[in-house]
Design an enzyme around this catalytic site. Sequence first.
Site, mmCIF file in Angstrom:
data_model
loop_
_atom_site.group_PDB
_atom_site.id
_atom_site.type_symbol
_atom_site.label_atom_id
_atom_site.label_comp_id
_atom_site.label_asym_id
_atom_site.label_seq_id
_atom_site.Cartn_x
_atom_site.Cartn_y
_atom_site.Cartn_z
ATOM 1 N N CYS A 67 15.729 -19.655 -14.937
ATOM 2 C CA CYS A 67 15.729 -19.708 -13.473
ATOM 3 C C CYS A 67 15.533 -21.143 -12.999
ATOM 4 C CB CYS A 67 14.612 -18.830 -12.927
ATOM 5 S SG CYS A 67 14.432 -18.911 -11.138
ATOM 6 N N CYS A 73 8.776 -22.051 -7.535
ATOM 7 C CA CYS A 73 8.494 -20.724 -6.980
ATOM 8 C C CYS A 73 7.276 -20.139 -7.678
ATOM 9 C CB CYS A 73 9.716 -19.829 -7.174
ATOM 10 S SG CYS A 73 9.424 -18.087 -6.816
ATOM 11 N N CYS A 154 17.116 -14.194 -7.327
ATOM 12 C CA CYS A 154 15.874 -14.050 -8.078
ATOM 13 C C CYS A 154 16.176 -13.365 -9.409
ATOM 14 C CB CYS A 154 14.863 -13.234 -7.278
ATOM 15 S SG CYS A 154 13.348 -12.845 -8.186
ATOM 16 N N GLN A 273 5.408 1.777 -6.669
ATOM 17 C CA GLN A 273 5.427 0.790 -7.740
ATOM 18 C C GLN A 273 6.635 -0.142 -7.603
ATOM 19 O OE1 GLN A 273 3.265 0.074 -9.990
ATOM 20 N NE2 GLN A 273 1.901 1.845 -10.147
ATOM 21 N N PHE A 308 -6.355 7.243 -4.707
ATOM 22 C CA PHE A 308 -5.394 6.179 -4.400
ATOM 23 C C PHE A 308 -3.993 6.677 -4.761
ATOM 24 C CE2 PHE A 308 -9.363 4.356 -6.040
ATOM 25 C CZ PHE A 308 -9.810 3.614 -4.956
ATOM 26 N N GLU A 329 -5.474 9.615 -0.224
ATOM 27 C CA GLU A 329 -4.714 8.417 0.141
ATOM 28 C C GLU A 329 -5.057 8.017 1.566
ATOM 29 O OE1 GLU A 329 -2.692 5.253 0.733
ATOM 30 O OE2 GLU A 329 -2.712 6.132 -1.286
ATOM 31 N N ASP A 356 -10.409 7.331 3.158
ATOM 32 C CA ASP A 356 -10.889 6.382 2.169
ATOM 33 C C ASP A 356 -11.495 7.124 0.982
ATOM 34 O OD1 ASP A 356 -11.804 3.470 1.557
ATOM 35 O OD2 ASP A 356 -13.618 4.697 1.358
ATOM 36 N N CYS A 402 -3.826 -2.584 -12.299
ATOM 37 C CA CYS A 402 -2.917 -3.729 -12.217
ATOM 38 C C CYS A 402 -3.695 -5.036 -12.270
ATOM 39 C CB CYS A 402 -2.076 -3.666 -10.939
ATOM 40 S SG CYS A 402 -3.055 -3.674 -9.411
#
Length: 451
Positions: A67, A73, A154, A273, A308, A329, A356, A402
């Site tokens: 790239c 970037c 990209c 996702q 979540f 959620e 929550d 994550c």
Amino acid sequence: MSFELSVDKLVYGGEALGHHQGRTILVERALAGERLEVEETRSAKGVVHTRPLRVIEAAPERAEPPCPYFGRCGGCQYQHLNPETQPLAKREILRETLRRIGKITWDLDIPIHSAAPWNYRNQIELKVARQPDGGTALGFFESQSHHVVPIDSCAIASPRLNAILASLRSDEWLQRLAAFTAIELLADDRDERAMLTFCGAGAACKDEALAQACLAELPGVVSVAVERARVAPGSPPGARGRGEPRPRVFGQPALSYHAGDFTYRISPGSFFQGSRFLLPELAAAVIADANTAPPPVASSGALALDLFAGVGLFTLPLARRFEQVVAVEAGFSSAADLAANAAAHALSNIRVAREDVADFLRRFAQREPDLVVLDPPRAGVAAGALKLLAGLQPRRIHYVSCSPPTLARDLGYLTSHDYALESIELFDFFPQTYHIESLVRLVRPPVQATA
């Protein structure tokens, strides 16, 4: 002033670590075992951050970044490391982070799930900024900066998203975009249709004209949203404050996304996702027990909690295995999509709680659910919610993370409250970047009866 540095290892965040004259040094775009000439850029909390000037001794794993924007970037950090080695490096970073932050030593295997290392992103957020000459820049933020690097394409975005970006780069479209601050793009699972969300001030009276132009001129765009208000930092995806306007939507009200045996409705503002190749594999792993003969046997029982939950990526398959699933959620759009997705698949055993997670757990009285699935944002699970969760004493917890640092913190708490790690798996959702998606299964050993 420059100096030579020998690199010890890669660390979470995309940089490499070394030491020089008793100081801890972090350098970007370097690999373990290399020797480089580096230059200091800033110092914070006793750590010196540097940039490489030249590679004196290169590691055999070093690759030529394809790239042209790599290094400017801020979207990618590992294009200089060959794709085959990246998930192996991430696995060691995950182990080290669990050990350093969570005091957890995991010497057993961590299976790696990987897929195509390029053109995998099904969603991106393009930044819009005014340039000094009065023109409009469309691209991504530079690393450690809010300066926008204009890009033509990209390497990790899907072909559909790159086709839309190519159209938006025209002079006519750049003029139309000047009033906005960002554009969110989401493509479906077949990379045929896309949804755009424009964020920023703009002139509300021109919303419909802009949307109609998108639907007519941009390849594959079937849904356009214009969002005038942004939520407070740290709010869950799709969350909106009381009184904040919802986005105006033109064309189709939502995008349909097929993953595994289910089709999901995703509306503007809903969380989903961002990697398109491993979703069915992740969903299957989340509902499966560990340490069983392959293929793994799916968990089942009376009650599962999906905390979540987003639009229900895990909720729907869980409903095929459990008598009842409660999906929690907080985001308005995500919760609405979750309820619609459950109804569309006639899964009447799903209850959606739009609140929550901590508030839900504070009121939920049913102890010892068979399974709790956690998929929190990068901040992890709030301390109060984690304490309430441990008090419920679920038999199993499957934690999708994550962020290794917050995962390690949360696992440290759970393992100190009667939970044992059963397995860890790594899903390389985001090749070329430092991001690490993982699945950890925990089990609460049965209480031994006293004689």
